[in-house]
Every structure is written in structure tokens, then in C-alpha cells.
Design a protein around this motif. Structure first.
Motif, PDB file in Angstrom:
ATOM      1  N   CYS A  51       0.731  -1.183  -0.222  1.00 45.21           N
ATOM      2  CA  CYS A  51       0.139   0.067   0.096  1.00 45.21           C
ATOM      3  C   CYS A  51       1.011   1.305  -0.111  1.00 45.21           C
ATOM      4  O   CYS A  51       1.829   1.289   0.641  1.00 45.21           O
ATOM      5  CB  CYS A  51      -1.047  -0.032   1.260  1.00 45.21           C
ATOM      6  SG  CYS A  51      -2.144   1.281   1.017  1.00 45.21           S
ATOM      7  N   LEU A  63      -0.486   4.105   1.352  1.00 47.47           N
ATOM      8  CA  LEU A  63      -0.578   4.771   2.348  1.00 47.47           C
ATOM      9  C   LEU A  63      -0.199   3.992   3.749  1.00 47.47           C
ATOM     10  O   LEU A  63      -0.138   2.624   3.807  1.00 47.47           O
ATOM     11  CB  LEU A  63      -2.262   5.166   2.475  1.00 47.47           C
ATOM     12  CG  LEU A  63      -2.571   6.197   1.443  1.00 47.47           C
ATOM     13  CD1 LEU A  63      -4.026   6.457   1.647  1.00 47.47           C
ATOM     14  CD2 LEU A  63      -1.754   7.296   1.276  1.00 47.47           C
ATOM     15  N   ARG A  64      -0.416   4.694   5.043  1.00 46.23           N
ATOM     16  CA  ARG A  64      -0.258   3.609   6.186  1.00 46.23           C
ATOM     17  C   ARG A  64      -1.525   4.248   7.178  1.00 46.23           C
ATOM     18  O   ARG A  64      -1.219   4.650   8.336  1.00 46.23           O
ATOM     19  CB  ARG A  64       0.840   4.211   6.774  1.00 46.23           C
ATOM     20  CG  ARG A  64       2.008   3.934   6.275  1.00 46.23           C
ATOM     21  CD  ARG A  64       2.373   2.331   6.352  1.00 46.23           C
ATOM     22  NE  ARG A  64       3.482   1.585   5.635  1.00 46.23           N
ATOM     23  CZ  ARG A  64       3.598   1.342   4.202  1.00 46.23           C
ATOM     24  NH1 ARG A  64       2.469   1.373   3.842  1.00 46.23           N
ATOM     25  NH2 ARG A  64       4.518   0.870   3.626  1.00 46.23           N
ATOM     26  N   CYS A  65      -2.705   3.831   7.028  1.00 47.58           N
ATOM     27  CA  CYS A  65      -3.872   4.389   7.580  1.00 47.58           C
ATOM     28  C   CYS A  65      -3.724   3.810   9.058  1.00 47.58           C
ATOM     29  O   CYS A  65      -3.235   2.691   9.129  1.00 47.58           O
ATOM     30  CB  CYS A  65      -5.146   4.009   7.056  1.00 47.58           C
ATOM     31  SG  CYS A  65      -5.334   4.828   5.409  1.00 47.58           S
ATOM     32  N   TYR A 117      -5.416   3.014  11.243  1.00 52.11           N
ATOM     33  CA  TYR A 117      -6.448   1.892  11.790  1.00 52.11           C
ATOM     34  C   TYR A 117      -6.136   0.531  11.289  1.00 52.11           C
ATOM     35  O   TYR A 117      -6.619  -0.409  11.357  1.00 52.11           O
ATOM     36  CB  TYR A 117      -7.824   2.213  11.573  1.00 52.11           C
ATOM     37  CG  TYR A 117      -8.013   2.579  10.352  1.00 52.11           C
ATOM     38  CD1 TYR A 117      -8.513   1.786   9.316  1.00 52.11           C
ATOM     39  CD2 TYR A 117      -8.136   3.857   9.987  1.00 52.11           C
ATOM     40  CE1 TYR A 117      -8.667   2.008   8.257  1.00 52.11           C
ATOM     41  CE2 TYR A 117      -8.737   4.482   8.798  1.00 52.11           C
ATOM     42  CZ  TYR A 117      -8.904   3.460   7.649  1.00 52.11           C
ATOM     43  OH  TYR A 117      -9.300   3.703   6.394  1.00 52.11           O
ATOM     44  N   MET A 122      -2.666  -0.293   9.586  1.00 52.46           N
ATOM     45  CA  MET A 122      -1.447  -0.759   9.826  1.00 52.46           C
ATOM     46  C   MET A 122      -0.530   0.176  10.824  1.00 52.46           C
ATOM     47  O   MET A 122      -0.818   1.285  10.748  1.00 52.46           O
ATOM     48  CB  MET A 122      -0.705  -1.510   8.503  1.00 52.46           C
ATOM     49  CG  MET A 122      -0.772  -0.423   7.418  1.00 52.46           C
ATOM     50  SD  MET A 122       0.253  -0.781   6.176  1.00 52.46           S
ATOM     51  CE  MET A 122      -0.787  -1.151   5.052  1.00 52.46           C
ATOM     52  N   GLY A 164      -4.611  -4.376   0.637  1.00 52.05           N
ATOM     53  CA  GLY A 164      -3.632  -3.484   0.024  1.00 52.05           C
ATOM     54  C   GLY A 164      -4.102  -2.478  -0.969  1.00 52.05           C
ATOM     55  O   GLY A 164      -5.398  -2.276  -0.939  1.00 52.05           O
ATOM     56  N   ASN A 210      -7.764   3.578  -2.509  1.00 55.18           N
ATOM     57  CA  ASN A 210      -7.442   4.980  -1.719  1.00 55.18           C
ATOM     58  C   ASN A 210      -7.581   6.124  -2.654  1.00 55.18           C
ATOM     59  O   ASN A 210      -7.532   7.383  -2.041  1.00 55.18           O
ATOM     60  CB  ASN A 210      -6.431   4.773  -0.777  1.00 55.18           C
ATOM     61  CG  ASN A 210      -5.104   4.668  -1.364  1.00 55.18           C
ATOM     62  OD1 ASN A 210      -4.997   5.146  -2.704  1.00 55.18           O
ATOM     63  ND2 ASN A 210      -4.042   3.911  -1.006  1.00 55.18           N
ATOM     64  N   ASN A 219      -5.522  -4.962   4.921  1.00 54.36           N
ATOM     65  CA  ASN A 219      -4.643  -4.767   3.692  1.00 54.36           C
ATOM     66  C   ASN A 219      -4.188  -6.085   3.143  1.00 54.36           C
ATOM     67  O   ASN A 219      -3.766  -6.514   2.023  1.00 54.36           O
ATOM     68  CB  ASN A 219      -3.574  -3.893   3.873  1.00 54.36           C
ATOM     69  CG  ASN A 219      -2.380  -4.546   4.773  1.00 54.36           C
ATOM     70  OD1 ASN A 219      -2.502  -4.670   5.763  1.00 54.36           O
ATOM     71  ND2 ASN A 219      -1.239  -4.579   4.195  1.00 54.36           N
TER      72      ASN A 219
HETATM   73 FE1  SF4 Z   1      -3.743   1.191   2.658  1.00 54.36          FE
HETATM   74 FE2  SF4 Z   1      -6.036   1.093   2.370  1.00 54.36          FE
HETATM   75 FE3  SF4 Z   1      -4.952   0.044   4.571  1.00 54.36          FE
HETATM   76 FE4  SF4 Z   1      -5.301   2.709   4.213  1.00 54.36          FE
HETATM   77  S1  SF4 Z   1      -6.917   1.225   4.518  1.00 54.36           S
HETATM   78  S2  SF4 Z   1      -3.502   1.366   4.693  1.00 54.36           S
HETATM   79  S3  SF4 Z   1      -5.046   2.778   2.058  1.00 54.36           S
HETATM   80  S4  SF4 Z   1      -4.739  -0.840   2.529  1.00 54.36           S
END
Ligand code: SF4
Ligand code: SAM
Length: 334
Positions: A23, A25-27, A29, A31, A70, A99, A330
Motif C-alpha cells: 500500500c 498509505l499507512r492508515c 487503523y 497498519m 492493499g 484509496n 490490507n
Molecule cells: Fe492502505 Fe487501504 Fe489500509 Fe489505508 S486502508 S493503509 S489505503 S490498505
């Protein structure tokens, strides 16, 4: 020919395919900040294996496929894969959860392939909060992607919004305004506990104490006096319940982590490393990667059919009192 159904006679016709665990991004909640240990590329299903898995499943009754991850648009040759799946005769619907960061690059070709249904994840319409939640990404990029997608004719477009501890009623109001003026369907999603994150449950029904931030019931109370009415038509194939008020172009939906939605669950998941999962909340998996390399269709189907029969009646609450995920979304494919 098989007609996929589980041990409780639920018809299974919807497959989520996680095409990568990577991915951009590293949201917070989803990861930890450093990311998670990724599978070695050799362990991932190849495009051919993924396509074959979908084709085999389509012969068993799967007709709807959602590509996810992911971040699915990071998968090398994602368009070739999407086209391959699209060309499988019995696949009637193919959609994407993203995303939005790479949508600009791929939108035209995704549209050309016949993909119309997009889920785009945006957890806040406040730039600072969005940046905090995604650990550094820009809200304007994803909003531009939404605008462009509407302009190109994608639809329905759903906006996935996880209710994080940062979420407040001002955020809810901004999304309500968005659904008022744009043809998008917001889905407020209850945050699910994931290993490696500090997720706190925000359940409307079962949160043991008041979590930080707000819960779905607070948003519903906020909306109630404003004239929102439940939508009569079904939007998509999932568990969300939608509301709108007169004149709105879009709608507002809710996805709760509740067991009672399991009774009509029609989905299974294929992870990027070639395992099938019958439930997001189950640790049980069937590894079909080797079978996809060595076995004929009938043998793979027999194995899958037996596995599907073991789909649990509802999400497992046994070990921690609340349904929880055994690994991050992910990896499983949210
Ligand atoms: Fe990546 Fe989606 Fe997880 Fe955000 S929610 S870290 S964009 S896989
Ligand atoms: N990267 C893409 C994206 O974010 O849209 C696709 C994969 S992501 C895992 C799919 C969906 O799962 C996103 O909408 C995301 O918000 C949601 N998700 C991830 N972790 C979650 C969690 N712990 N609880 C609830 N939803 C979660």
C-alpha cells in the motif's frame, strides 16, 4: 456444475480479490506506521493464477468480483488482470476498492474495461485529520479523484469512511454535505480491531465503555431531525444500510460490526497469497495456490466446495467477546 452455497444454504456469488498486500498509505487503523511485513513477491498469486482462480469460482456460481488490497492499483499489470477477469464469461460485475491515490492514472482504462462501481476510502474531509489518519497523504488528491470519476461516468461511487477516534460530528456534517451535492454514497464504517494497531471498538451496541470520538448511534441521532429516510432500494451487494433526504444527490450509509448481518452474507475472499477465506473474522483459510498450479479444475472445485461448506454461521465472538480480525485488512482484502 456446482452452485456455491455454504452449510447454511447461503448462496455465495460475490468474491473479493486482494491483488496485493502493498500500500502507498499507512492508515492508522489499518497498519502500524512502519507498515507490516509484506509477503515476498514469489508468494503472491501470479496474474494467471488469480485469473484461473476467478474462472474456476465463476463456474461454481461467483458472478461478482471486487478488486481490493492493499492498494489494488499498485499491483503490477492490474489492468491486464482486470481485463482477464472481465472477459470471464460468467463474471457479470467487476468493481474496485481504492484509496484513490493512483486513480487519475488508471481511471480511463478502468472505465474502458467496463468497471463502473468504485469504493474510494476517505476517512475525513478535514485536510489535517486526513493527513494524520493516512500518515501523510493529501486530501485534495483523493477529492480530485472523486470529482474526475464522477465526471467520467463511474457510478455508483461509494466513499468508505472508517469512524476513527478523531471523527466527530463536524466530520459527519461535512460528509452529509458532500452527499447532498454530489452523487456519492458515504458509508460510515465501524472500526474493527486489528492486530498491530491501537484500534478501539466503536460499536453502537457493544462498546463496553465510551470510546474516544463518536459512534454510529451519535451520527444517526445527529441525522434524525434533518429529514433522512431509509433508502428502499438496495445499493450494491453488501451489509450497508443507507439513508437520504429529499433532494440529495447521494446518500449516507452505515456498516456496523454486527453478527446479524451474517445471515445474508454472500461473499468469500481470495487473498493475494492464494488462500480462500469464507469470513473476514475467521482464521480458517484454504490454500489453493499449489492447486492452481498443479490440479485440474474439477479437483480444485471439489476442494473449494468442501471448504465453503464450513463457512461459519456468523462472525466469531468466542475468543475476545467481540468479532475481531486475525490480520490487517490490507492482507485479507477489505
Ligand atoms: Fe492502505 Fe487501504 Fe489500509 Fe489505508 S486502508 S493503509 S489505503 S490498505
Ligand atoms: N487500500 C484500499 C482502500 O483503502 O480503499 C483498499 C484496501 S482497504 C483494506 C479496504 C477498506 O478496508 C478501506 O475502506 C478501509 O478503510 C477498510 N479498513 C481497513 N482497516 C479497517 C479496520 N480496521 N476497520 C474497518 N475498516 C477497515
Amino acid at each position: 456444475m456446482y452452485r456455491l452455497s455454504d452449510g447454511y444454504s447461503r448462496k455465495i456469488d460475490y468474491l473479493r480479490v486482494s491483488v496485493t498486500d502493498r500500500c502507498n498509505l499507512r492508515c492508522s487503523y489499518c497498519m502500524p506506521p512502519q507498515g507490516i511485513k509484506l509477503h515476498h513477491k514469489d508468494k503472491l498469486l501470479t496474474l494467471e493464477e488469480t485469473k484461473r482462480a476467478v474462472a474456476i469460482l465463476s463456474d461454481m456460481g461467483i458472478s461478482k468480483v471486487r478488486l481490493t488490497g492493499g492498494e489494488p492499483l499498485l499491483r503490477e499489470n492490474i489492468l491486464i488482470l482486470a481485463e482477464g477477469i472481465k472477459n470471464i464469461e460468467k463474471i457479470e460485475d467487476i468493481s474496485l476498492t481504492t484509496n484513490g491515490m493512483l486513480l487519475k492514472k488508471y481511471a480511463k482504462n478502468l472505465y474502458r474495461l467496463g468497471i463502473r462501481r468504485l469504493n474510494i476510502s476517505i476517512d475525513s474531509l478535514n485536510q489535517e485529520k486526513y493527513r494524520t489518519i493516512t500518515r501523510g497523504s493529501r486530501l485534495d488528491s483523493v477529492l480530485q479523484a472523486v470529482d474526475d470519476s464522477i465526471g467520467m461516468g463511474f457510478g455508483p461511487i461509494k466513499i468508505n469512511t472508517v469512524i476513527t477516534p478523531l471523527f466527530d460530528l463536524e466530520d459527519a456534517a461535512r460528509f452529509m454535505n458532500m452527499a447532498e451535492s454530489m452523487p456519492v454514497h458515504i458509508r460510515f464504517i465501524e472500526m474493527m480491531p486489528v492486530p498491530g494497531t491501537n484500534n478501539i471498538e466503536c460499536s453502537i451496541n457493544t462498546a463496553p465503555s465510551s470510546p474516544p470520538g463518536i459512534a454510529i448511534r451519535d451520527i444517526i441521532s445527529f441525522m434524525n431531525p434533518l429529514g433522512y429516510k431509509p433508502l428502499e432500494e438496495q445499493l450494491g451487494f453488501g451489509p450497508a444500510v443507507y439513508y437520504k433526504k429529499e433532494g440529495d444527490k447521494g446518500s449516507i450509509g452505515f456498516i456496523e460490526n454486527r453478527r446479524d448481518t451474517c445471515s445474508y452474507c454472500n461473499r468469500i475472499r481470495l487473498t493475494c497469497r492464494g488462500t480462500l477465506k469464507t469470513c473476514l473474522f475467521s482464521s480458517e483459510e484454504l490454500d489453493i495456490k499449489k492447486d492452481l498450479q498443479n490440479s485440474d479444475d474439477a479437483a480444485v472445485q471439489e476442494k473449494i466446495a468442501a471448504f465453503i461448506k464450513s463457512k461459519p454461521l456468523d462472525r466469531d465472538c468466542s475468543s475476545r467477546g467481540r468479532p475481531h480480525l486475525f490480520e490487517s485488512m490490507n492482507r485479507i482484502g477489505g
